[in-house]
Scaffold this motif. Sequence first.
Motif, PDB file in Angstrom:
ATOM      1  N   UNK A 172       0.835  -1.201   0.000  1.00 29.52           N
ATOM      2  CA  UNK A 172       0.000   0.000   0.000  1.00 29.52           C
ATOM      3  C   UNK A 172       0.869   1.250   0.000  1.00 29.52           C
ATOM      4  N   UNK A 173       0.525   2.184  -0.832  1.00 27.25           N
ATOM      5  CA  UNK A 173       1.238   3.449  -0.829  1.00 27.25           C
ATOM      6  C   UNK A 173       0.974   4.157   0.499  1.00 27.25           C
ATOM      7  N   UNK A 174       2.015   4.735   1.039  1.00 22.14           N
ATOM      8  CA  UNK A 174       1.861   5.426   2.313  1.00 22.14           C
ATOM      9  C   UNK A 174       2.399   4.626   3.473  1.00 22.14           C
ATOM     10  N   UNK A 175       2.490   3.295   3.325  1.00 27.54           N
ATOM     11  CA  UNK A 175       3.078   2.468   4.366  1.00 27.54           C
ATOM     12  C   UNK A 175       4.486   2.083   3.949  1.00 27.54           C
ATOM     13  N   UNK A 176       5.335   1.941   4.904  1.00 28.62           N
ATOM     14  CA  UNK A 176       6.732   1.667   4.591  1.00 28.62           C
ATOM     15  C   UNK A 176       7.174   0.369   5.226  1.00 28.62           C
ATOM     16  N   UNK A 177       7.870  -0.442   4.452  1.00 24.17           N
ATOM     17  CA  UNK A 177       8.476  -1.661   4.985  1.00 24.17           C
ATOM     18  C   UNK A 177       9.955  -1.435   5.263  1.00 24.17           C
ATOM     19  N   UNK A 178      10.393  -0.183   5.169  1.00 25.52           N
ATOM     20  CA  UNK A 178      11.794   0.166   5.376  1.00 25.52           C
ATOM     21  C   UNK A 178      12.113   0.142   6.862  1.00 25.52           C
ATOM     22  N   UNK A 179      13.231  -0.464   7.204  1.00 21.35           N
ATOM     23  CA  UNK A 179      13.626  -0.541   8.613  1.00 21.35           C
ATOM     24  C   UNK A 179      13.958   0.826   9.194  1.00 21.35           C
ATOM     25  N   UNK A 180      14.105   1.844   8.322  1.00 21.14           N
ATOM     26  CA  UNK A 180      14.426   3.192   8.792  1.00 21.14           C
ATOM     27  C   UNK A 180      13.173   4.034   8.986  1.00 21.14           C
TER      28      UNK A 180
ATOM     29  N   UNK B  54      -3.134  -5.730  13.273  1.00 22.99           N
ATOM     30  CA  UNK B  54      -3.369  -4.574  12.408  1.00 22.99           C
ATOM     31  C   UNK B  54      -2.176  -3.625  12.432  1.00 22.99           C
ATOM     32  N   UNK B  55      -1.625  -3.375  13.617  1.00 17.77           N
ATOM     33  CA  UNK B  55      -0.461  -2.493  13.726  1.00 17.77           C
ATOM     34  C   UNK B  55       0.752  -3.112  13.065  1.00 17.77           C
ATOM     35  N   UNK B  56       0.900  -4.432  13.205  1.00 24.93           N
ATOM     36  CA  UNK B  56       2.032  -5.125  12.581  1.00 24.93           C
ATOM     37  C   UNK B  56       1.965  -5.045  11.064  1.00 24.93           C
ATOM     38  N   UNK B  57       0.752  -4.976  10.525  1.00 26.64           N
ATOM     39  CA  UNK B  57       0.606  -4.865   9.080  1.00 26.64           C
ATOM     40  C   UNK B  57       1.055  -3.499   8.576  1.00 26.64           C
ATOM     41  N   UNK B  58       1.043  -2.494   9.446  1.00 23.82           N
ATOM     42  CA  UNK B  58       1.357  -1.127   9.036  1.00 23.82           C
ATOM     43  C   UNK B  58       2.769  -0.691   9.418  1.00 23.82           C
ATOM     44  N   UNK B  59       3.449  -1.472  10.263  1.00 22.15           N
ATOM     45  CA  UNK B  59       4.752  -1.050  10.750  1.00 22.15           C
ATOM     46  C   UNK B  59       5.754  -2.190  10.688  1.00 22.15           C
ATOM     47  N   UNK B  60       6.910  -1.912  10.096  1.00 16.03           N
ATOM     48  CA  UNK B  60       7.962  -2.907  10.034  1.00 16.03           C
ATOM     49  C   UNK B  60       8.461  -3.244  11.435  1.00 16.03           C
ATOM     50  N   UNK B  61       8.591  -2.230  12.294  1.00 15.87           N
ATOM     51  CA  UNK B  61       9.103  -2.456  13.651  1.00 15.87           C
ATOM     52  C   UNK B  61       8.157  -3.336  14.462  1.00 15.87           C
ATOM     53  N   UNK B  62       6.855  -3.043  14.367  1.00 15.87           N
ATOM     54  CA  UNK B  62       5.884  -3.846  15.106  1.00 15.87           C
ATOM     55  C   UNK B  62       5.808  -5.254  14.510  1.00 15.87           C
ATOM     56  N   UNK B  63       5.904  -5.330  13.191  1.00 17.51           N
ATOM     57  CA  UNK B  63       5.881  -6.635  12.539  1.00 17.51           C
ATOM     58  C   UNK B  63       7.043  -7.486  13.020  1.00 17.51           C
ATOM     59  N   UNK B  64       8.233  -6.888  13.116  1.00 16.80           N
ATOM     60  CA  UNK B  64       9.408  -7.614  13.588  1.00 16.80           C
ATOM     61  C   UNK B  64       9.215  -8.078  15.026  1.00 16.80           C
ATOM     62  N   UNK B  65       8.661  -7.200  15.869  1.00 14.59           N
ATOM     63  CA  UNK B  65       8.406  -7.581  17.264  1.00 14.59           C
ATOM     64  C   UNK B  65       7.364  -8.689  17.328  1.00 14.59           C
ATOM     65  N   UNK B  66       6.341  -8.580  16.487  1.00 12.06           N
ATOM     66  CA  UNK B  66       5.256  -9.566  16.482  1.00 12.06           C
ATOM     67  C   UNK B  66       5.793 -10.953  16.148  1.00 12.06           C
ATOM     68  N   UNK B  67       6.637 -11.042  15.111  1.00 14.32           N
ATOM     69  CA  UNK B  67       7.206 -12.332  14.747  1.00 14.32           C
ATOM     70  C   UNK B  67       8.050 -12.910  15.891  1.00 14.32           C
ATOM     71  N   UNK B  68       8.851 -12.053  16.508  1.00 13.83           N
ATOM     72  CA  UNK B  68       9.743 -12.534  17.560  1.00 13.83           C
ATOM     73  C   UNK B  68       8.982 -12.976  18.801  1.00 13.83           C
ATOM     74  N   UNK B  69       7.730 -12.525  18.948  1.00 12.08           N
ATOM     75  CA  UNK B  69       6.941 -12.883  20.127  1.00 12.08           C
ATOM     76  C   UNK B  69       6.250 -14.229  19.974  1.00 12.08           C
ATOM     77  N   UNK B  70       6.260 -14.787  18.769  1.00  6.22           N
ATOM     78  CA  UNK B  70       5.580 -16.066  18.521  1.00  6.22           C
ATOM     79  C   UNK B  70       6.601 -17.189  18.608  1.00  6.22           C
ATOM     80  N   UNK B  71       6.456 -18.105  19.577  1.00  2.68           N
ATOM     81  CA  UNK B  71       7.466 -19.160  19.757  1.00  2.68           C
ATOM     82  C   UNK B  71       7.725 -19.975  18.501  1.00  2.68           C
TER      83      UNK B  71
ATOM     84  N   UNK C 291      12.156   1.682  24.758  1.00  2.00           N
ATOM     85  CA  UNK C 291      11.958   0.273  24.411  1.00  2.00           C
ATOM     86  C   UNK C 291      11.032  -0.429  25.393  1.00  2.00           C
ATOM     87  N   UNK C 292      11.218  -0.122  26.690  1.00  2.00           N
ATOM     88  CA  UNK C 292      10.391  -0.778  27.708  1.00  2.00           C
ATOM     89  C   UNK C 292       8.915  -0.408  27.545  1.00  2.00           C
TER      90      UNK C 292
END
Length: 490
Positions: A318-326, A352-369, A335-336
Amino acid sequence: MVTTGLWNLHVDGKWFRWFHPPRGQSSSPDTPTTLDTIREMLSKPNTFKWDPIPFPTPLHMQLDYVYTIDEDTGNFTVTRWTGTNGTVYPKAYRATLDSIRETSLETIESLLEEVVEMSEHNDHQLSDETDVQLLLKSFQIKPNIPAQLNELQFQLFTDFVFNWRFYFDGTSTWESSFPTFATLAIGLLRIAAWDFEVRNAGAEDLPEDLPLTFSSLPEWKAPADDIFWFHRYLVVCCNTDQIRNSIATKANDFVSRSKNHTRTVHGIAISIRHVALFKICDGQIFQSPPIPLVTSTSALDCSPGFRILAYLFTSDRWKGFSADSKENWGVTIPTELFDMILKASTPKDLVSTAQASFLVEKWYYSSIPQICALRLHNFAFSIPCCGKRDISDAPGVYCSVCYAWSHVECAGLSSNVAPGTDKYICSDCQETRPCSVLETGGIHQTYRTKRAILSPARVVANPNPWRTTSTDCGLYDILQWDIFWSRVWF
């Protein structure tokens, strides 16, 4: 000879099931016992312990027969395996309940007539079609290299189809039963949107029965209507031979009656066999040709239709969302505190937030065993040209047949080729004609045929013929799908 069977009952619009304890011991249609059982079920249904179910249970490899008593239509159907030379597929035979009640014969075998199902679905053209690439551009879908999430989605699609293949293979059931159709359709849509929750291994609210055998049913929630909004798209459920007509009637009427949606509407028509894109703007309809969604090879290979769905619903398309780590949030969050916010979020909000943010997406994946230790080393489904995704901005092009992405260099194209070109056909599609049909029993039979040429050790360890890690283990093993699917809640 001891056989196993399962009984479905349809009465007053409701479905019920009976499975003879303890292991479904049953008689065959050519024995007097089966005829006696049918008559007893019709005259004294309360004698049997019927379990309410949302839709009929299909024939499974652990069953020899599935008997269906449909009092609403007045028919009795027997589904059993048939075939020769190692090729087996389900076949249905039918008789009327009146003929069974009135027969003087000792068995029902001679009353049964083969049910001839239509294998070809003609999709008559009712209006001009719009090229898929043009519709993707109007949907603001960016032709970029597939994300890691896409590879997971594509592989998850094949595992999902494999796990529920007997429901997909029972084409006559979901074509005539909207609850079955809706359950399968919303499952595919939610995998494409990554719209589900993966429960932790220690969750106390896991279901008691793992969805691994014929005794289990798909139990996730499905829409009650055949047209609904899903992740900003208008979804229209329809029969395969009615895709174009459904877009022209159902979707257009729905939009015209919706006062809050007078602007341009983007939508998806889904029929399990196919998916089509459409756009309605000022009463004018633009629609794509039907794209194969679930085919007889979908337990082994990702279909063109599901690739399109994943591209539509994945956030970095989607235009407007970024998958860039920056990516820059504009504010600095400790962080806490960031971790506390995410942990306190509800599953749907988190996804929903993970779909819009690379940072949240990365955290989401790491939280799933099941996923945190996963490292994709091969992108065989999303980048089949070489299976590598080393450079995120490498120029590439999508195949106009299967919609798989290929590096320009791998495809032997000029580096200045337009990314959205609709003229490229990948080497796989040039060499072999991709499967575009779904036949009754086709998924299971195609899987069995493929499995026969694989080594026994590989079949046990990895039922799908693709690799995802440097240790040569399949995603099926890493995520332990036999347990994983019991923890996926749609």
